[in-house]
Write a protein that holds these residues in place. Structure first.
Motif, short mmCIF file in Angstrom:
data_model
loop_
_atom_site.label_atom_id
_atom_site.label_comp_id
_atom_site.label_asym_id
_atom_site.label_seq_id
_atom_site.Cartn_x
_atom_site.Cartn_y
_atom_site.Cartn_z
N ARG A 252 -21.16 34.89 -2.37
CA ARG A 252 -21.25 33.93 -1.26
C ARG A 252 -21.06 34.60 0.09
NH1 ARG A 252 -21.44 28.66 -3.23
NH2 ARG A 252 -21.91 28.82 -5.45
N VAL A 253 -21.17 35.93 0.13
CA VAL A 253 -21.18 36.66 1.40
C VAL A 253 -22.37 37.60 1.37
CG1 VAL A 253 -18.67 36.57 1.67
CG2 VAL A 253 -19.72 38.56 0.58
N THR A 254 -22.83 38.01 2.54
CA THR A 254 -23.98 38.90 2.60
C THR A 254 -23.57 40.31 2.21
OG1 THR A 254 -23.61 39.53 4.91
CG2 THR A 254 -24.96 37.55 4.49
N ALA A 255 -24.56 41.11 1.80
CA ALA A 255 -24.29 42.51 1.50
C ALA A 255 -23.77 43.22 2.74
CB ALA A 255 -25.57 43.19 1.00
N ARG A 256 -24.21 42.80 3.91
CA ARG A 256 -23.72 43.39 5.16
C ARG A 256 -22.21 43.25 5.25
NH1 ARG A 256 -26.43 40.88 10.16
NH2 ARG A 256 -27.80 42.71 10.24
N ASP A 257 -21.71 42.03 5.06
CA ASP A 257 -20.28 41.80 5.16
C ASP A 257 -19.52 42.47 4.01
OD1 ASP A 257 -20.57 40.31 7.46
OD2 ASP A 257 -20.75 38.40 6.39
N GLY A 258 -20.11 42.44 2.82
CA GLY A 258 -19.45 43.04 1.67
C GLY A 258 -19.31 44.54 1.79
N ARG B 198 -19.41 46.28 4.60
CA ARG B 198 -18.49 46.56 5.71
C ARG B 198 -17.04 46.50 5.23
NH1 ARG B 198 -20.98 42.69 10.47
NH2 ARG B 198 -22.50 44.17 11.36
N SER B 199 -16.74 45.55 4.34
CA SER B 199 -15.36 45.34 3.90
C SER B 199 -14.82 46.52 3.11
CB SER B 199 -15.28 44.07 3.05
OG SER B 199 -15.89 44.24 1.79
N ILE C 169 -25.59 52.72 7.45
CA ILE C 169 -25.87 52.53 6.03
C ILE C 169 -25.86 51.04 5.70
CG2 ILE C 169 -25.23 53.18 3.68
CD1 ILE C 169 -25.96 55.53 5.51
N VAL C 170 -24.89 50.32 6.24
CA VAL C 170 -24.81 48.88 6.02
C VAL C 170 -26.08 48.18 6.49
CG1 VAL C 170 -23.67 46.75 6.78
CG2 VAL C 170 -22.29 48.72 6.09
N GLU C 171 -26.53 48.53 7.69
CA GLU C 171 -27.72 47.89 8.24
C GLU C 171 -28.97 48.22 7.43
OE1 GLU C 171 -27.69 45.53 10.65
OE2 GLU C 171 -25.53 45.79 10.34
N ALA C 172 -29.04 49.43 6.89
CA ALA C 172 -30.18 49.79 6.05
C ALA C 172 -30.19 48.95 4.77
CB ALA C 172 -30.12 51.28 5.70
N LYS D 63 -21.67 55.14 -2.48
CA LYS D 63 -20.54 54.22 -2.53
C LYS D 63 -21.03 52.77 -2.51
CE LYS D 63 -16.46 53.02 0.31
NZ LYS D 63 -15.67 53.44 1.50
N ALA D 64 -22.02 52.50 -1.67
CA ALA D 64 -22.57 51.15 -1.56
C ALA D 64 -23.24 50.73 -2.86
CB ALA D 64 -23.57 51.09 -0.40
#
Length: 262
Positions: free
Chosen positions: A129-135, A137-138, A145-148, A200-201
């Motif tokens: 229930r959260v975006t991959a961006r937020d996940g 980042r956490s 890398i997050v934005e990609a 890691k992602a």
């Protein structure tokens, strides 16, 4: 016409001789690899028992069965569902004097495939229930890398990826992206921390979406001896391997096989 070995011994039509194939015969155990496999399996069981990723270096002389051993380990993990793992096997290919870790990263991502990462990113949002961006980042993945990874959400699973997603995939592999600026890509990945964050992602995505542990296997790592022993190249490889094998890396496992003589 000479009598063929496969005819003499009534071998299966798909087999020409008794020579084992590391991939297709991975369920078999050969006497000369028994020690390697037992030690490796003990290490895997210990890692799962204490909740840590599988990390090891399998070393031995040429021909003792290291490649077969890691394929057998992959098969063994598939047969034991209590050990939830996704293994990704690549062979260290052509190395230049100044190669960086992207020579392995590219092979790992191509083996995982673009479609698979699209699936992971899409299902991540549904499951958490959260975006991959937020996940991402956490867990401390770097901004670029997050934005990609976030661009993978632009391509629905099962459909042809849009250019922005394809560009993001190439960027994560350490490549030069055509029209990078229009894709929101500021620079090519080169730092050890960036390459580590890419893996890691993916490890985090597998853990969250499939509840499975990613184990990356790099075979024939002795080819890395061909790297130029200058300070910059050595420091890069030392840094990335330190990140991978550090206890702080709880996101993915890693296995090198190293061969040599003597």
């Amino acid at each position: 016409m000479p009598q063929l070995l496969k005819d003499w011994f009534c071998l299966h039509p798909d087999r020409q001789n008794f020579k084992p194939n590391a991939r297709t015969d991975r369920e078999l155990i050969f006497c000369h690899t028994d020690k390697i496999e037992i030690q490796a399996q003990n290490s895997i069981e210990r890692s799962f028992a204490i909740g840590e990723p599988v990390k090891m270096i399998i070393y031995g002389n040429w021909g003792v069965g290291k490649t077969h051993a890691v394929h057998h380990i992959s098969w063994w993990l598939e047969q034991h569902q209590d050990y939830t793992a996704k293994t990704v096997f690549v062979e260290v290919g052509d190395i230049t004097k100044k190669s960086k870790f992207d020579v392995l990263l590219r092979r790992f991502l191509d083996e995982i495939t673009l479609d698979e990462i699209i699936r992971l990113v899409s299902e991540y949002t549904v499951k958490t229930r959260v975006t991959a961006r937020d996940g991402l980042r956490s867990i401390g993945v770097g901004h670029d890398i997050v934005e990609a990874y976030f661009k993978f959400i632009m391509s629905p699973p099962g459909q042809t990826p849009v250019p922005a997603t394809e560009h993001a995939f190439e960027h994560l592999k350490g490549g030069n992206v055509r029209d990078a600026a229009s894709s929101g890509i500021t620079s090519r990945l080169e730092q050890s921390t960036e390459f580590y964050d890419v893996l890691k992602a993916i490890g985090h995505l597998y853990q969250t979406v499939d509840d499975t542990n990613l184990i990356l296997i790099a075979d024939e790592a002795a080819k890395l001896d061909d790297l130029e022993a200058d300070e910059a190249t050595s420091s890069h490889w030392q840094a990335i391997n330190r990140l991978i094998f550090d206890d702080a890396n709880s996101y993915f496992g890693f296995i090198y096989t190293l061969g040599g003589s003597g």
